[in-house]
Design a protein around this motif. Structure first.
Motif, PDB file in Angstrom:
ATOM      1  N   GLU A  83       0.826  -1.216   0.000  1.00  0.00           N
ATOM      2  CA  GLU A  83       0.000   0.000   0.000  1.00  0.00           C
ATOM      3  C   GLU A  83       0.857   1.262   0.000  1.00  0.00           C
ATOM      4  N   LYS A  84       1.769   1.306  -0.961  1.00  0.00           N
ATOM      5  CA  LYS A  84       2.715   2.420  -1.059  1.00  0.00           C
ATOM      6  C   LYS A  84       2.754   2.913  -2.498  1.00  0.00           C
ATOM      7  N   VAL A  85       2.787   4.241  -2.672  1.00  0.00           N
ATOM      8  CA  VAL A  85       2.950   4.825  -4.001  1.00  0.00           C
ATOM      9  C   VAL A  85       4.431   4.754  -4.353  1.00  0.00           C
ATOM     10  N   ILE A  86       4.713   4.049  -5.435  1.00  0.00           N
ATOM     11  CA  ILE A  86       6.112   3.812  -5.815  1.00  0.00           C
ATOM     12  C   ILE A  86       6.475   4.497  -7.125  1.00  0.00           C
ATOM     13  N   GLY A  87       5.541   5.266  -7.691  1.00  0.00           N
ATOM     14  CA  GLY A  87       5.829   5.975  -8.931  1.00  0.00           C
ATOM     15  C   GLY A  87       4.581   6.592  -9.518  1.00  0.00           C
ATOM     16  N   THR A  88       4.731   7.104 -10.725  1.00  0.00           N
ATOM     17  CA  THR A  88       3.600   7.658 -11.465  1.00  0.00           C
ATOM     18  C   THR A  88       3.714   7.235 -12.926  1.00  0.00           C
ATOM     19  N   CYS A  89       2.570   7.198 -13.585  1.00  0.00           N
ATOM     20  CA  CYS A  89       2.498   6.934 -15.022  1.00  0.00           C
ATOM     21  C   CYS A  89       1.531   7.977 -15.574  1.00  0.00           C
ATOM     22  N   SER A  90       1.884   8.608 -16.685  1.00  0.00           N
ATOM     23  CA  SER A  90       1.131   9.774 -17.147  1.00  0.00           C
ATOM     24  C   SER A  90       0.873   9.764 -18.644  1.00  0.00           C
ATOM     25  N   LEU A  91      -0.237  10.393 -19.010  1.00  0.00           N
ATOM     26  CA  LEU A  91      -0.497  10.812 -20.381  1.00  0.00           C
ATOM     27  C   LEU A  91      -0.315  12.321 -20.386  1.00  0.00           C
ATOM     28  N   VAL A  92       0.590  12.804 -21.209  1.00  0.00           N
ATOM     29  CA  VAL A  92       0.880  14.238 -21.261  1.00  0.00           C
ATOM     30  C   VAL A  92       0.898  14.707 -22.713  1.00  0.00           C
ATOM     31  N   ALA A  93       0.929  16.001 -22.887  1.00  0.00           N
ATOM     32  CA  ALA A  93       1.078  16.626 -24.215  1.00  0.00           C
ATOM     33  C   ALA A  93       0.144  16.014 -25.247  1.00  0.00           C
ATOM     34  N   TRP A  94      -1.132  15.856 -24.859  1.00  0.00           N
ATOM     35  CA  TRP A  94      -2.073  15.243 -25.789  1.00  0.00           C
ATOM     36  C   TRP A  94      -2.637  16.260 -26.767  1.00  0.00           C
ATOM     37  N   SER A  95      -3.120  15.721 -27.873  1.00  0.00           N
ATOM     38  CA  SER A  95      -3.755  16.527 -28.908  1.00  0.00           C
ATOM     39  C   SER A  95      -5.061  15.850 -29.285  1.00  0.00           C
ATOM     40  N   ASN A  96      -6.183  16.545 -29.074  1.00  0.00           N
ATOM     41  CA  ASN A  96      -7.470  16.025 -29.516  1.00  0.00           C
ATOM     42  C   ASN A  96      -7.530  15.978 -31.040  1.00  0.00           C
ATOM     43  N   GLU A  97      -7.008  17.013 -31.667  1.00  0.00           N
ATOM     44  CA  GLU A  97      -7.057  17.103 -33.127  1.00  0.00           C
ATOM     45  C   GLU A  97      -6.308  15.948 -33.787  1.00  0.00           C
ATOM     46  N   HIS A  98      -5.134  15.628 -33.264  1.00  0.00           N
ATOM     47  CA  HIS A  98      -4.296  14.604 -33.884  1.00  0.00           C
ATOM     48  C   HIS A  98      -4.446  13.233 -33.221  1.00  0.00           C
ATOM     49  N   GLU A  99      -5.304  13.165 -32.201  1.00  0.00           N
ATOM     50  CA  GLU A  99      -5.601  11.914 -31.498  1.00  0.00           C
ATOM     51  C   GLU A  99      -4.335  11.196 -31.055  1.00  0.00           C
ATOM     52  N   LYS A 100      -3.487  11.949 -30.338  1.00  0.00           N
ATOM     53  CA  LYS A 100      -2.237  11.377 -29.852  1.00  0.00           C
ATOM     54  C   LYS A 100      -1.888  11.965 -28.493  1.00  0.00           C
ATOM     55  N   ALA A 101      -0.974  11.293 -27.821  1.00  0.00           N
ATOM     56  CA  ALA A 101      -0.475  11.761 -26.530  1.00  0.00           C
ATOM     57  C   ALA A 101       0.912  11.175 -26.305  1.00  0.00           C
TER      58      ALA A 101
END
Length: 191
Positions: A83-101
């Motif tokens: 029960e410990k937070v050991i990191g993060t995973c993220s979606l960043v710099a997304w573009s709705n227009e280009h459907e990417k992240a």
């Protein structure tokens, strides 16, 4: 539907070993533990954190504020067994227009090499291609960050090339290896 709309109601995911959820202020101790580690910060664009106040002000609070506007795509990686937070995973710099992240992740050094980052990344890719219906996910790592490179390759991403001297890391311009996966490739691998 825009990515921001989905991220306002960002889901929690559970894998065999992990819970991926929003970060909270109660995660400060755990996040500071890996954010203050010079070995973890070594090949990142951010500097290692010198205080819990810095972690709160520069990462936790802006991330939590961003959830309200659908501007944060950051999941805490909680290791269920302890029960410990050991990191993060993220979606960043997304573009709705280009459907990417872009994807990003960071992990407490004590948990490197155990497939945890890949497990988390695969869950986020499932969400990105399934729910968000994105067409492309890309990620990058410093040319010397072999561990990060392995995570992306194990998650099914392909090496695309090297961006030369494109990021300043610890005062030095560094090269970045770029990896990507397309929805059609992800779907084919899952079939």
């Amino acid at each position: 539907m825009h990515i921001e709309t989905h991220l306002k109601n960002m889901p929690t995911f559970e894998t065999d070993r992990l819970i991926l959820r929003r970060v909270t202020v109660s995660d400060l101790e755990d996040v500071f533990e890996f954010s203050s580690d010079p070995e973890v910060a070594k090949r990142m664009t951010w500097e290692r954190n010198d205080s819990k106040e810095e972690t709160l002000a520069n990462f936790l609070q802006p991330t939590m504020d961003g959830y309200k506007q659908g501007q944060s795509g950051v999941w805490a990686i909680e290791y269920k067994e302890i029960e410990k937070v050991i990191g993060t995973c993220s979606l960043v710099a997304w573009s709705n227009e280009h459907e990417k992240a872009e994807i990003g992740y960071v992990l407490n050094r004590n948990f490197w090499g155990d497939g945890i980052a890949t497990e988390a990344l695969q869950e986020v890719l499932e969400y990105a291609f399934g729910t968000l219906q994105l067409n492309r996910i890309e990620g990058g790592c410093d040319v010397d960050n072999i561990g990060s490179e392995r995570v992306m390759l194990k998650a099914g991403m392909s090496f695309e090339g090297i961006l030369r001297k494109n990021e300043r890391i610890k005062g030095e311009f560094r090269d970045t290896k770029i990896f990507s996966i397309l929805k059609c490739e992800f779907d084919l691998a899952r079939a």
